[in-house]
Structures are given as C-alpha cells and as structure tokens.
Motif scaffolding. Structure first.
Motif, PDB file in Angstrom:
ATOM      1  N   ALA A 267       0.893  -1.167   0.027  1.00 24.88           N
ATOM      2  CA  ALA A 267       0.002   0.015   0.087  1.00 24.88           C
ATOM      3  C   ALA A 267       0.787   1.236  -0.104  1.00 24.88           C
ATOM      4  O   ALA A 267       1.619   1.523   0.870  1.00 24.88           O
TER       5      ALA A 267
ATOM      6  N   ALA B  65      -1.818   6.663  -0.272  1.00 25.03           N
ATOM      7  CA  ALA B  65      -3.209   5.964  -0.282  1.00 25.03           C
ATOM      8  C   ALA B  65      -3.579   5.782   1.253  1.00 25.03           C
ATOM      9  O   ALA B  65      -4.635   5.851   1.498  1.00 25.03           O
ATOM     10  N   ILE B  66      -2.638   5.286   1.838  1.00 31.45           N
ATOM     11  CA  ILE B  66      -2.963   5.018   3.473  1.00 31.45           C
ATOM     12  C   ILE B  66      -3.180   6.477   4.175  1.00 31.45           C
ATOM     13  O   ILE B  66      -4.303   6.413   4.882  1.00 31.45           O
TER      14      ILE B  66
ATOM     15  N   ASP C 240      -6.489   8.100   1.448  1.00 33.70           N
ATOM     16  CA  ASP C 240      -7.483   7.371   1.134  1.00 33.70           C
ATOM     17  C   ASP C 240      -8.280   6.588   2.337  1.00 33.70           C
ATOM     18  O   ASP C 240      -9.285   6.359   2.325  1.00 33.70           O
ATOM     19  N   TYR C 241      -7.266   6.114   3.493  1.00 31.84           N
ATOM     20  CA  TYR C 241      -7.696   5.382   4.471  1.00 31.84           C
ATOM     21  C   TYR C 241      -7.869   6.204   5.533  1.00 31.84           C
ATOM     22  O   TYR C 241      -9.124   6.478   6.314  1.00 31.84           O
TER      23      TYR C 241
ATOM     24  N   ILE D 140     -14.343   5.411  -0.629  1.00 35.97           N
ATOM     25  CA  ILE D 140     -12.997   5.577  -0.976  1.00 35.97           C
ATOM     26  C   ILE D 140     -12.091   4.669   0.004  1.00 35.97           C
ATOM     27  O   ILE D 140     -11.227   3.593  -0.253  1.00 35.97           O
ATOM     28  N   ARG D 141     -12.621   4.755   1.389  1.00 35.30           N
ATOM     29  CA  ARG D 141     -11.867   3.647   2.290  1.00 35.30           C
ATOM     30  C   ARG D 141     -12.214   2.248   2.026  1.00 35.30           C
ATOM     31  O   ARG D 141     -11.461   1.547   2.202  1.00 35.30           O
TER      32      ARG D 141
ATOM     33  N   ASN E 150     -12.971   0.905  -0.682  1.00 38.30           N
ATOM     34  CA  ASN E 150     -11.973   0.562  -1.945  1.00 38.30           C
ATOM     35  C   ASN E 150     -11.174   0.061  -1.588  1.00 38.30           C
ATOM     36  O   ASN E 150      -9.875  -0.672  -2.091  1.00 38.30           O
ATOM     37  N   PHE E 151     -10.035   1.034  -0.631  1.00 37.75           N
ATOM     38  CA  PHE E 151      -8.963   0.849  -0.431  1.00 37.75           C
ATOM     39  C   PHE E 151      -8.686  -0.501   0.464  1.00 37.75           C
ATOM     40  O   PHE E 151      -7.815  -1.171   0.619  1.00 37.75           O
ATOM     41  N   GLU E 152      -9.793  -0.745   1.490  1.00 34.58           N
ATOM     42  CA  GLU E 152      -9.808  -2.084   2.247  1.00 34.58           C
ATOM     43  C   GLU E 152      -9.792  -3.213   1.298  1.00 34.58           C
ATOM     44  O   GLU E 152      -9.190  -4.153   1.492  1.00 34.58           O
TER      45      GLU E 152
ATOM     46  N   TYR F 131      -6.212  -3.073  -0.408  1.00 30.86           N
ATOM     47  CA  TYR F 131      -4.943  -3.283   0.242  1.00 30.86           C
ATOM     48  C   TYR F 131      -5.060  -3.983   1.645  1.00 30.86           C
ATOM     49  O   TYR F 131      -3.975  -4.236   2.328  1.00 30.86           O
TER      50      TYR F 131
END
Length: 407
Positions: free
Chosen positions: A90, A94-95, A98-99, A175-176, A178-180, A183
C-alpha cells in the motif's frame, strides 16, 4: 533534496484539495452562522461573557476528547494493519489520504454522542469541584438559564454531525472501502445470481448472473404485463450497463429477441445489439455489506422509495440508516442534559464517579442503538421507531435528571 520538497508540496496540495472538496461548503455555512450570531449578540445581548466561557469549555473539551481517542485508535489501527499494508504494498499516499483521512471523520462522527457526554461530564464536574457552579447558581442564575450555552454548543455539534453523516462521510466511506478491498484483502461482493426485480409498474427483469466489476450480466429477460396478462417478453444473451452515459439507467442488450403477444398471435423481432433504458442500476442488483453507509441522505431517500415501489424486501437496513442519521443528531441534546444534571453537584471523591456513570450511560446508548437496529432488520421492528428508541428512553432519563438537578 529538491525531489523531497516537491513530494512534500504535492502532499500538502492534495490535502488542501481534499479539505476544500469535503468541507468547503461547511466552512462557508459556519462563517455565515458566526456573522449572523455576532449581529444578534450586538443587538440583543443574547450571549453573555459567562455563556462564552462555558461554550469555549464545552467545545474545547469536546475537540480535545475526540483528538485523544482518535489518536489512540489510529495507533492501534496502524499496529494491527501494518503487516497487511506492507504485504499488499500500500503506498503511503493512499494510506494517509484514502484510508486515514476518511477513517478519522467516520469514527469521530460515529462516537460523537459519547464524546459529547464525556466532555460535558469532565468539564462540568471540574467546574463544580472548583465551586464555580455554586457561585453561578448563588448569583441568581437558574439551572434552566445555565443550560443555554450548553444547548447552543449542542446546536453547533449536531449541525456539524448531521452534515458529515448526510453528505461528507458517505463519499469517504466509498474510498475507504475500496482501499480496504485492494490493500487489506477485504472481500467485497461483486456478483449476483438469479436476480429478479420489478423495474417499473408491470415490468419485471431477471438476470441469471451479474458481474459488478465489469457491469456485465448474462441470461437477461424482461417481461411486461398489462392487466395481469403477459404482453411482451424480451431475452438477451448479455446485458451491459453504460457507465459513460450522462444519464442513468442506460443498458445495452446483446443478441436480443422480443416477442410481442397479441392474443393468440405474436410478433418476433431480434438483433445483435440494442440500446435501451431500464429503471435499474448496478446498486439495485448487487448488495454488499455496509452499502447503506456509502449513500448520502438524498441517495438513501431515493433508493428507499424506489425499492418500496418495487416491493423489495432488503430495504429495512437502508430505512434504519436513514432514520438513525437524523436521530443521532438529537442525541447530543439529550446526553448533555443528563451530563449537566449529574455533574453539576459538588461531591466528595472528585469526577471519577461521574466519568464512570457517563461512560456506562454512553455505552448503554450505543448498545440500545445496535439492539434496536438488529430488531428492525431481523424481527420486522418498525425502522423509524428502532432508530428513535434510544432517544425516547434517554429523554425520559434526561427529564428525571433535570427534575432532580440543583437549583
């Protein structure tokens, strides 16, 4: 060195764009409220120095408690997910953006009633311990008048909480999630089997298999009824949702065939490709866990009304989410009255007892929310009543505490 400077500048630029996109209208609204209230204050002297003193104490303690708890939560979350972030490579950008940029407002707003209650208990019991509450009441200020700055603070907090939950947080949740999925290897439901739904009055659609990643389906059929009689039957080997169309509900049928039924006669038309409008979207076909949290309040209202017309049975969790967002905005007022009534008395032993009672009541409120929502989804409990049950019960507790508050 120059590359690091450019990279740092890029991070700050992206953060500024994110804040302007999500909180720009909110800052304008707060500035307008501040100007209007400043004019009212100059004309009618509605807010005294004592009120500003209590408001600063309330808002400051509330923000401090949020920052403290969220910082601890982030530390534990980083410790738990660091291995997964490393395993799935990741990127740091993005961390952060996005997260965690969407993690913070989500959990801060989720536990906002808890933070309000803790803030009220903490600083009010401290005021009572310093005999400031006694001095205020002895000067002729009634307990009802003492609640005015608390209620004004609750208006600001509730308005902010409602704005975040209704318009800002749903976009960040997408967004969160999709990140999970990418990654953290959280599996997301992206396909559906044997979906049947009523897309319009007397029009029933069926898809044997639908893939949400490619917005593509197989084994499609569309039946139209008039006076309970079948008048048209359309089939297609493939169906594709048009993602680049300016309007919604645009689909493309591949290898299609339509049978028009007129009494004992039928007329058959067929073709290789056909563009059509069907009153359904990919969100109507595939349901994923927590999908209701990704809808804004207007989208929730539209989705609920659309599913009710279709006679869908999976609309309860959306109704609970809709009413819960509205009911949660009033929780601050109820918990504030309870907190002030409990902690405004000066007692021996300090604020430890008040904090314990405050935490117990806050967790009881959150537990009631969870239990009532489960009853609504699993046991056909009215969704609106399920969302408001914690507020109704705690309103009775607040009235009882207010009646026994010091005067």
């Amino acid at each position: 060195m120059e590359y690091r400077r450019i990279r740092r500048y890029r991070y700050f630029l992206k953060a500024g764009r994110w804040f302007r996109r999500h909180f720009g209208p909110l800052f304008l609204l707060l500035d307008l409220v501040r100007r209007l209230w400043h004019r009212l204050q100059n004309r009618n002297k509605l807010i005294k120095k004592l009120d500003w003193y209590l408001i600063r104490k309330f808002i400051g303690t509330y923000i401090y408690s949020i920052l403290l708890i969220i910082t601890i939560s982030i530390v534990f979350d980083v410790n738990e997910n660091l291995a997964k972030f490393t395993q799935y490579h990741a990127p740091l950008e993005a961390i952060v953006f996005d997260y965690y940029a969407n993690f913070i407002p989500y959990f801060a707003n989720l536990f906002s009633p808890l933070f309000v209650f803790i803030a009220v208990i903490f600083f009010t019991s401290k005021l009572a311990g310093n005999s400031e509450i006694i001095a205020m009441l002895a000067s002729g200020i009634s307990f009802k008048r003492l609640l005015r700055p608390y209620m004004f603070s609750c208006v600001l907090i509730s308005a902010l909480s409602f704005y975040l939950s209704a318009f800002v947080i749903p976009h960040g949740t997408v967004i969160r999630q999709n990140f999970e999925t990418m990654y953290k290897n959280k599996k997301k439901n992206t396909a559906a089997e044997n979906v049947m739904l009523q897309v319009d009055k007397g029009v029933v659609a069926y898809i044997q298999h639908y893939d949400n990643e490619h917005k593509h389906g197989y084994g499609f059929s569309l039946d139209k009824f008039q006076n309970k009689n079948l008048v048209s039957h359309t089939t297609a080997m493939d169906i594709q949702y048009d993602t680049i169309s300016e309007n919604k509900y645009h689909w493309t049928l591949l290898n299609w065939k339509t049978r028009q039924l007129k009494g004992l006669r039928e007329h058959i038309t067929q073709g290789a490709q056909k563009d059509t409008v069907l009153m359904m979207e990919p969100t109507d076909l595939v349901y994923s866990k927590g999908q209701q949290e990704t809808f804004t309040l207007p989208q929730l209202r539209e989705y609920i009304s659309k599913q009710q017309v279709r006679g869908s049975g999976n609309v309860v969790q959306y109704q609970v989410e809709y009413h819960k967002r509205i009911a949660a905005s009033f929780a601050s007022f109820i918990l504030t009255i309870i907190g002030v009534s409990l902690s405004s008395k000066k007692r021996k032993g300090g604020m430890g007892l008040y904090l314990g009672v405050g935490l117990a009541l806050s967790f009881l409120y959150i537990m009631l929310q969870t239990v009532s929502s489960t009853f609504a989804i699993q046991a056909s409990f009215p969704p609106m009543l399920a969302a408001w049950v914690p507020n109704i019960i705690f309103s009775v507790v607040a009235w009882f505490c207010y009646r026994h508050a010091p005067n």
